[in-house]
Design a protein around this motif. Structure first.
Motif, PDB file in Angstrom:
ATOM      1  N   LEU A  22     102.074 -38.642   0.755  1.00  0.00           N
ATOM      2  CA  LEU A  22     102.018 -38.409  -0.685  1.00  0.00           C
ATOM      3  C   LEU A  22     103.347 -38.779  -1.323  1.00  0.00           C
ATOM      4  O   LEU A  22     104.416 -38.562  -0.740  1.00  0.00           O
ATOM      5  CB  LEU A  22     101.701 -36.941  -0.984  1.00  0.00           C
ATOM      6  N   ARG A  23     103.283 -39.309  -2.529  1.00  0.00           N
ATOM      7  CA  ARG A  23     104.493 -39.664  -3.266  1.00  0.00           C
ATOM      8  C   ARG A  23     104.716 -38.632  -4.369  1.00  0.00           C
ATOM      9  O   ARG A  23     103.974 -38.605  -5.345  1.00  0.00           O
ATOM     10  CB  ARG A  23     104.378 -41.075  -3.829  1.00  0.00           C
ATOM     11  N   TRP A  24     105.724 -37.816  -4.152  1.00  0.00           N
ATOM     12  CA  TRP A  24     105.996 -36.711  -5.061  1.00  0.00           C
ATOM     13  C   TRP A  24     106.952 -37.148  -6.159  1.00  0.00           C
ATOM     14  O   TRP A  24     107.951 -37.806  -5.899  1.00  0.00           O
ATOM     15  CB  TRP A  24     106.591 -35.534  -4.295  1.00  0.00           C
ATOM     16  N   CYS A  25     106.628 -36.736  -7.383  1.00  0.00           N
ATOM     17  CA  CYS A  25     107.468 -37.042  -8.534  1.00  0.00           C
ATOM     18  C   CYS A  25     108.028 -35.737  -9.094  1.00  0.00           C
ATOM     19  O   CYS A  25     107.262 -34.806  -9.363  1.00  0.00           O
ATOM     20  CB  CYS A  25     106.669 -37.748  -9.623  1.00  0.00           C
ATOM     21  N   PRO A  26     109.350 -35.627  -9.261  1.00  0.00           N
ATOM     22  CA  PRO A  26     109.917 -34.407  -9.859  1.00  0.00           C
ATOM     23  C   PRO A  26     109.391 -34.204 -11.276  1.00  0.00           C
ATOM     24  O   PRO A  26     109.524 -35.081 -12.126  1.00  0.00           O
ATOM     25  CB  PRO A  26     111.423 -34.690  -9.863  1.00  0.00           C
ATOM     26  N   ALA A  27     108.785 -33.032 -11.519  1.00  0.00           N
ATOM     27  CA  ALA A  27     108.266 -32.719 -12.848  1.00  0.00           C
ATOM     28  C   ALA A  27     109.173 -31.733 -13.572  1.00  0.00           C
ATOM     29  O   ALA A  27     109.157 -31.652 -14.803  1.00  0.00           O
ATOM     30  CB  ALA A  27     106.857 -32.152 -12.749  1.00  0.00           C
ATOM     31  N   SER A  28     109.951 -30.973 -12.796  1.00  0.00           N
ATOM     32  CA  SER A  28     110.897 -30.016 -13.368  1.00  0.00           C
ATOM     33  C   SER A  28     111.922 -29.703 -12.289  1.00  0.00           C
ATOM     34  O   SER A  28     111.889 -30.277 -11.190  1.00  0.00           O
ATOM     35  CB  SER A  28     110.162 -28.744 -13.817  1.00  0.00           C
ATOM     36  N   ASP A  29     112.830 -28.768 -12.590  1.00  0.00           N
ATOM     37  CA  ASP A  29     113.834 -28.389 -11.592  1.00  0.00           C
ATOM     38  C   ASP A  29     113.209 -27.647 -10.414  1.00  0.00           C
ATOM     39  O   ASP A  29     113.813 -27.551  -9.348  1.00  0.00           O
ATOM     40  CB  ASP A  29     114.898 -27.503 -12.242  1.00  0.00           C
ATOM     41  N   THR A  30     111.991 -27.129 -10.610  1.00  0.00           N
ATOM     42  CA  THR A  30     111.378 -26.278  -9.575  1.00  0.00           C
ATOM     43  C   THR A  30     110.044 -26.791  -9.047  1.00  0.00           C
ATOM     44  O   THR A  30     109.477 -26.186  -8.142  1.00  0.00           O
ATOM     45  CB  THR A  30     111.166 -24.856 -10.136  1.00  0.00           C
ATOM     46  N   HIS A  31     109.533 -27.889  -9.590  1.00  0.00           N
ATOM     47  CA  HIS A  31     108.213 -28.370  -9.174  1.00  0.00           C
ATOM     48  C   HIS A  31     108.176 -29.897  -9.071  1.00  0.00           C
ATOM     49  O   HIS A  31     108.792 -30.596  -9.889  1.00  0.00           O
ATOM     50  CB  HIS A  31     107.122 -27.920 -10.158  1.00  0.00           C
ATOM     51  N   ASP A  32     107.457 -30.372  -8.055  1.00  0.00           N
ATOM     52  CA  ASP A  32     107.119 -31.794  -7.917  1.00  0.00           C
ATOM     53  C   ASP A  32     105.611 -31.919  -7.991  1.00  0.00           C
ATOM     54  O   ASP A  32     104.873 -30.990  -7.610  1.00  0.00           O
ATOM     55  CB  ASP A  32     107.588 -32.353  -6.562  1.00  0.00           C
ATOM     56  N   ILE A  33     105.123 -33.048  -8.460  1.00  0.00           N
ATOM     57  CA  ILE A  33     103.686 -33.295  -8.502  1.00  0.00           C
ATOM     58  C   ILE A  33     103.378 -34.654  -7.891  1.00  0.00           C
ATOM     59  O   ILE A  33     104.243 -35.527  -7.803  1.00  0.00           O
ATOM     60  CB  ILE A  33     103.116 -33.216  -9.937  1.00  0.00           C
ATOM     61  N   ALA A  34     102.128 -34.790  -7.452  1.00  0.00           N
ATOM     62  CA  ALA A  34     101.685 -36.035  -6.819  1.00  0.00           C
ATOM     63  C   ALA A  34     100.191 -36.174  -6.990  1.00  0.00           C
ATOM     64  O   ALA A  34      99.495 -35.226  -7.359  1.00  0.00           O
ATOM     65  CB  ALA A  34     102.050 -36.034  -5.330  1.00  0.00           C
ATOM     66  N   LEU A  35      99.701 -37.371  -6.698  1.00  0.00           N
ATOM     67  CA  LEU A  35      98.263 -37.617  -6.663  1.00  0.00           C
ATOM     68  C   LEU A  35      97.825 -37.652  -5.212  1.00  0.00           C
ATOM     69  O   LEU A  35      98.306 -38.471  -4.422  1.00  0.00           O
ATOM     70  CB  LEU A  35      97.907 -38.935  -7.347  1.00  0.00           C
ATOM     71  N   ASP A  36      96.926 -36.760  -4.850  1.00  0.00           N
ATOM     72  CA  ASP A  36      96.315 -36.748  -3.526  1.00  0.00           C
ATOM     73  C   ASP A  36      94.899 -37.281  -3.709  1.00  0.00           C
ATOM     74  O   ASP A  36      93.983 -36.546  -4.060  1.00  0.00           O
ATOM     75  CB  ASP A  36      96.297 -35.334  -2.960  1.00  0.00           C
ATOM     76  N   GLY A  37      94.732 -38.574  -3.516  1.00  0.00           N
ATOM     77  CA  GLY A  37      93.475 -39.214  -3.898  1.00  0.00           C
ATOM     78  C   GLY A  37      93.377 -39.214  -5.409  1.00  0.00           C
ATOM     79  O   GLY A  37      94.206 -39.804  -6.093  1.00  0.00           O
ATOM     80  N   SER A  38      92.380 -38.531  -5.937  1.00  0.00           N
ATOM     81  CA  SER A  38      92.228 -38.429  -7.383  1.00  0.00           C
ATOM     82  C   SER A  38      92.569 -37.027  -7.887  1.00  0.00           C
ATOM     83  O   SER A  38      92.282 -36.695  -9.032  1.00  0.00           O
ATOM     84  CB  SER A  38      90.797 -38.790  -7.794  1.00  0.00           C
ATOM     85  N   THR A  39      93.192 -36.203  -7.025  1.00  0.00           N
ATOM     86  CA  THR A  39      93.531 -34.830  -7.389  1.00  0.00           C
ATOM     87  C   THR A  39      95.022 -34.698  -7.653  1.00  0.00           C
ATOM     88  O   THR A  39      95.851 -35.115  -6.828  1.00  0.00           O
ATOM     89  CB  THR A  39      93.132 -33.853  -6.269  1.00  0.00           C
ATOM     90  N   LEU A  40      95.383 -34.119  -8.799  1.00  0.00           N
ATOM     91  CA  LEU A  40      96.773 -33.843  -9.107  1.00  0.00           C
ATOM     92  C   LEU A  40      97.186 -32.579  -8.359  1.00  0.00           C
ATOM     93  O   LEU A  40      96.532 -31.544  -8.479  1.00  0.00           O
ATOM     94  CB  LEU A  40      96.949 -33.655 -10.619  1.00  0.00           C
ATOM     95  N   VAL A  41      98.257 -32.669  -7.558  1.00  0.00           N
ATOM     96  CA  VAL A  41      98.710 -31.534  -6.760  1.00  0.00           C
ATOM     97  C   VAL A  41     100.168 -31.247  -7.070  1.00  0.00           C
ATOM     98  O   VAL A  41     100.894 -32.083  -7.608  1.00  0.00           O
ATOM     99  CB  VAL A  41      98.526 -31.801  -5.247  1.00  0.00           C
ATOM    100  N   CYS A  42     100.599 -30.036  -6.696  1.00  0.00           N
ATOM    101  CA  CYS A  42     101.935 -29.571  -7.063  1.00  0.00           C
ATOM    102  C   CYS A  42     102.564 -28.813  -5.891  1.00  0.00           C
ATOM    103  O   CYS A  42     101.866 -28.129  -5.133  1.00  0.00           O
ATOM    104  CB  CYS A  42     101.835 -28.673  -8.299  1.00  0.00           C
ATOM    105  N   ARG A  43     103.871 -28.939  -5.746  1.00  0.00           N
ATOM    106  CA  ARG A  43     104.610 -28.139  -4.773  1.00  0.00           C
ATOM    107  C   ARG A  43     105.845 -27.550  -5.452  1.00  0.00           C
ATOM    108  O   ARG A  43     106.352 -28.087  -6.434  1.00  0.00           O
ATOM    109  CB  ARG A  43     105.019 -28.974  -3.563  1.00  0.00           C
ATOM    110  N   ASN A  44     106.310 -26.416  -4.919  1.00  0.00           N
ATOM    111  CA  ASN A  44     107.487 -25.780  -5.504  1.00  0.00           C
ATOM    112  C   ASN A  44     108.751 -26.296  -4.842  1.00  0.00           C
ATOM    113  O   ASN A  44     108.713 -27.163  -3.954  1.00  0.00           O
ATOM    114  CB  ASN A  44     107.373 -24.257  -5.439  1.00  0.00           C
ATOM    115  N   SER A  45     109.886 -25.724  -5.238  1.00  0.00           N
ATOM    116  CA  SER A  45     111.178 -26.212  -4.755  1.00  0.00           C
ATOM    117  C   SER A  45     111.368 -26.019  -3.255  1.00  0.00           C
ATOM    118  O   SER A  45     112.176 -26.710  -2.634  1.00  0.00           O
ATOM    119  CB  SER A  45     112.311 -25.516  -5.523  1.00  0.00           C
TER     120      SER A  45
END
Length: 300
Positions: A22-45
């Motif tokens: 997965l290719r994660w993009c920083p969305a804020s100081d505490t969260h990254d987001i990515a596309l897992d197939g056609s689903t938007l997913v999020c991870r914390n710091s």
């Protein structure tokens, strides 16, 4: 680089690839987001993947960009499926050079994988498994042996053209294959040896309480409505025909009854049934049968 990653690669800020791909993009100081197939997913710091994407993260600029990418990817996947299906409905030869270029794209590969293909419409098909960098097309034949097709093009035959269709279906089932494009599972209708006139009346008299119900049945079955007709297109030997099945022209709230099935050419002229090719025949009958099956019956 695949179509989806090519889009993401043009985005900012730069993405980070993890061990899942997965290719994660920083969305804020505490969260990254990515596309897992056609689903938007999020991870914390800390790298823990969340069950859902917080609204404030989804609404960031990068969140909106990724959602736009998702829409593009979904549209691209639909276009791949539609294009490959048009090859099947038109019995069109597809150059190996083209297949080599698109095979690296996951959307194209999903649309093409496990289709029954052949270099000659009169030959026994094999199931498409791979295309290498030199443009060779690898298939599994009905003897369960791998082989390379020796040609500069291939066909995705309509199932009505596959002579031993039952055997191919059985073989695909034994392998547990699931085609993105319904080729081997598609309903087929062989044209009778002798036909007369220019209309089929076998599917007349299908009653619907409202015309809107017949139109809805047409749309959900994958066909277009043109005036009073449900329509679909198919080609045989380069000649494109449109099948038209009467579903009614009254007020959408009024009841309706299905009528004749006919075929017209590019100039809107009715075509004698004797001149309708096997693909156009099968597709037209399939359309009428699917819509007719949704009619009002005593059980409803």
């Amino acid at each position: 680089m695949s179509y989806g990653y090519a889009i993401i690669a043009r985005m900012s800020p730069p993405e980070l690839t993890d061990d899942t791909g997965l290719r994660w993009c920083p969305a804020s100081d505490t969260h990254d987001i990515a596309l897992d197939g056609s689903t938007l997913v999020c991870r914390n710091s800390s790298g823990r993947r969340l069950k859902s994407v917080p609204k404030n993260v989804r609404d960031t600029e990068i969140g909106r960009q990724l959602l736009a990418v998702r829409e593009q990817l979904q549209r691209h996947e639909r276009e791949c499926v539609t294009t490959v299906e048009s090859w099947m409905l038109g019995a069109l030869p597809v150059p190996f050079a083209l297949l080599t270029k698109v095979w690296a794209d996951p959307a194209w590969r999903r649309a093409l994988s496990d289709l029954a293909v052949t270099a000659d419409l009169s030959a026994e098909p094999g199931l498409l498994k791979r295309i290498d960098e030199t443009g060779r097309v690898g298939v599994v034949n009905l003897d369960a042996e791998s082989e390379w097709l020796d040609s500069d093009h291939l066909y995705v035959p309509h199932p009505v053209l596959i002579e031993d269709l039952a055997d191919v279906r059985e073989f695909a089932a034994e392998l547990g294959l699931s085609q993105t494009i319904p080729q081997l599972t598609r309903e087929v209708y062989a044209k009778p040896a002798e036909v007369e006139g220019n209309r089929v009346t076998d599917y007349n008299g299908g009653e619907f309480d409202e015309l809107r119900q017949a139109r809805a049945r047409t749309a959900t079955s994958g066909f277009a409505v043109r005036g009073p007709y449900a329509t679909c297109r198919a080609s045989d030997a380069g000649r494109e025909l449109q099948a038209r099945y009467w579903i009614g022209d009254e007020n959408p709230d009024y009841s309706t009854e299905t009528g004749d099935l006919l075929w017209v050419d590019a100039d809107e002229r009715s075509v004698p049934l004797s001149e309708v090719g096997p693909i156009a025949w099968s597709e037209g009958i399939r359309m009428a049968a699917l819509i007719f099956a949704g009619r009002k019956t005593d059980e409803k």
